[in-house]
Design a protein around this motif. Structure first.
Motif, PDB file in Angstrom:
ATOM      1  N   ALA A 167      14.792  -2.898  18.043  1.00  0.00           N
ATOM      2  CA  ALA A 167      13.491  -2.271  19.062  1.00  0.00           C
ATOM      3  C   ALA A 167      12.071  -3.949  18.441  1.00  0.00           C
ATOM      4  N   ALA A 168      10.997  -3.026  18.385  1.00  0.00           N
ATOM      5  CA  ALA A 168      10.210  -4.380  18.531  1.00  0.00           C
ATOM      6  C   ALA A 168       9.032  -3.926  17.878  1.00  0.00           C
ATOM      7  N   CYS A 169       7.426  -4.378  16.439  1.00  0.00           N
ATOM      8  CA  CYS A 169       6.943  -4.079  16.737  1.00  0.00           C
ATOM      9  C   CYS A 169       5.967  -5.604  16.664  1.00  0.00           C
ATOM     10  N   SER A 170       4.865  -4.761  16.975  1.00  0.00           N
ATOM     11  CA  SER A 170       3.602  -5.883  16.718  1.00  0.00           C
ATOM     12  C   SER A 170       2.249  -5.396  16.700  1.00  0.00           C
ATOM     13  N   ILE A 171       1.119  -6.701  16.013  1.00  0.00           N
ATOM     14  CA  ILE A 171      -0.062  -5.974  16.046  1.00  0.00           C
ATOM     15  C   ILE A 171      -1.037  -6.499  17.470  1.00  0.00           C
ATOM     16  N   SER A 172      -2.059  -5.991  17.702  1.00  0.00           N
ATOM     17  CA  SER A 172      -2.730  -6.188  18.695  1.00  0.00           C
ATOM     18  C   SER A 172      -4.112  -6.036  18.248  1.00  0.00           C
ATOM     19  N   ALA A 173      -4.734  -6.299  18.945  1.00  0.00           N
ATOM     20  CA  ALA A 173      -5.884  -7.171  18.880  1.00  0.00           C
ATOM     21  C   ALA A 173      -7.029  -7.931  19.720  1.00  0.00           C
ATOM     22  N   PRO A 174      -8.037  -6.982  20.524  1.00  0.00           N
ATOM     23  CA  PRO A 174      -9.717  -7.581  20.822  1.00  0.00           C
ATOM     24  C   PRO A 174      -9.934  -8.455  20.612  1.00  0.00           C
ATOM     25  N   ALA A 191       2.109   1.264   6.352  1.00  0.00           N
ATOM     26  CA  ALA A 191       1.491   0.694   5.629  1.00  0.00           C
ATOM     27  C   ALA A 191       0.554  -1.236   6.076  1.00  0.00           C
ATOM     28  N   LEU A 192       1.513  -1.993   7.208  1.00  0.00           N
ATOM     29  CA  LEU A 192       0.826  -3.031   8.168  1.00  0.00           C
ATOM     30  C   LEU A 192      -0.266  -2.469   8.721  1.00  0.00           C
ATOM     31  N   PRO A 239       3.460 -13.790   9.682  1.00  0.00           N
ATOM     32  CA  PRO A 239       4.805 -13.398   8.287  1.00  0.00           C
ATOM     33  C   PRO A 239       4.682 -12.744   7.789  1.00  0.00           C
ATOM     34  N   LEU A 240       3.291 -11.164   8.023  1.00  0.00           N
ATOM     35  CA  LEU A 240       3.064 -10.280   7.395  1.00  0.00           C
ATOM     36  C   LEU A 240       3.857  -8.702   8.496  1.00  0.00           C
ATOM     37  N   LEU A 241       3.505  -9.643   9.461  1.00  0.00           N
ATOM     38  CA  LEU A 241       3.882  -8.653  10.932  1.00  0.00           C
ATOM     39  C   LEU A 241       5.594  -8.677  10.349  1.00  0.00           C
ATOM     40  N   ARG A 242       6.213 -10.166  10.409  1.00  0.00           N
ATOM     41  CA  ARG A 242       8.023 -10.475  10.624  1.00  0.00           C
ATOM     42  C   ARG A 242       8.488  -9.630   9.013  1.00  0.00           C
ATOM     43  N   ARG A 243       7.506  -9.897   8.398  1.00  0.00           N
ATOM     44  CA  ARG A 243       8.065  -8.887   6.616  1.00  0.00           C
ATOM     45  C   ARG A 243       8.270  -7.798   7.095  1.00  0.00           C
ATOM     46  N   THR A 244       7.459  -6.976   7.521  1.00  0.00           N
ATOM     47  CA  THR A 244       7.163  -5.673   8.163  1.00  0.00           C
ATOM     48  C   THR A 244       8.550  -5.228   9.073  1.00  0.00           C
TER      49      THR A 244
END
Length: 254
Positions: free
Chosen positions: A209-216, A86-87, A230-235
């Motif tokens: 665990a830890a989740c992340s968003i990565s992008a070039p 969903a993220l 904020p979106l990542l932290r809500r997830t």
């Protein structure tokens, strides 16, 4: 570990690089061909190695089945995956989930970016522990003596000019991450890749665990990526709540 088991286990990483013949396996192990053949036969009997028609050996299907089964039994991955999907659908970028295990930080789930530029990360692959956002989150949660011991025994490769240079700098960054509850890797591993991470908490409030968003940075700037925090932290909070069996928070975390 017995010498026989050690040798057998050393065959598997070799075959993970591609098929190899008996001579190559024996050379890799620095043993006689008869010894290598005996090990390969045992692995083959259990389905961990397969002999091709060209007499070369490759990893067998049984090994992949076990690996998949092991991944699937990690409850945090099973719970997190729908949230990660969903993220990804909302932000469009690569999403990872990682855990700390046996002194390494490993990716246990990944949802690919919708953009043409893809990340080279793979499920089961260790992360660059001194720079990765997920690694900082997982290590920052360790008790102080353990955190310091880990930091002091690590090597600090200079991947880029922004890489963490030494244990003192790493411990200082981990203290910041521990205080703020999120982490970044802004060009620390690859100049062109930025990442922001958030922790997944267990019932005791510890990071599991830890989740992340990565992008070039050709897709989004570092500032644009940080705007997704904020979106990542809500997830991460939603995963934590489900993992812990608690009711998700009503309001988004800022």
């Amino acid at each position: 570990m017995s010498q026989t088991v050690d040798r057998a286990l050393r065959i598997l990483p070799l075959l993970a690089e591609g098929p190899a013949n008996l001579e190559q396996v024996a050379g890799h192990l620095q043993v006689h061909k008869s010894t290598a053949l005996r090990l390969l036969r045992t692995l083959r009997e259990h389905g961990y190695v397969y002999r091709q028609q060209d007499q070369r050996y490759r990893l067998g299907a049984r090994l992949f089945a076990l690996a998949q089964q092991a991944v699937e039994t990690l409850d945090v991955r099973e719970i997190a995956h729908p949230h990660l999907v969903a993220l990804n659908e909302r932000c469009g970028h690569t999403v990872h989930l990682a855990v700390y295990e046996d002194g390494e930080v490993l990716y246990i789930d990944k949802v690919e970016s919708r953009y043409p530029v893809r990340m080279y990360s793979r499920i089961g692959k260790p992360v660059a522990i001194t720079v990765a956002a997920v690694a900082k989150l997982l290590l920052a949660d360790l008790p102080e003596p353990e955190r310091r011991a880990v930091a002091e025994r690590l090597d600090y490769p200079a991947y880029t000019a922004r890489s963490t240079p030494n244990a003192a700098a790493f411990l200082k960054e981990l203290a910041t991450v521990r205080a703020q509850g999120w982490a970044t890797d802004l060009g620390g591993h690859e100049e062109s890749i930025n990442c922001v991470g958030a922790p997944v908490l267990g019932t005791d409030g510890r990071v599991v665990a830890a989740c992340s968003i990565s992008a070039p940075n050709v897709v989004v700037t570092a500032e644009e990526l940080l705007a997704l925090l904020p979106l990542l932290r809500r997830t991460a909070a939603a995963i934590s709540a489900e993992y812990s069996g608690n009711t998700p928070p009503e309001k988004a975390e800022s």
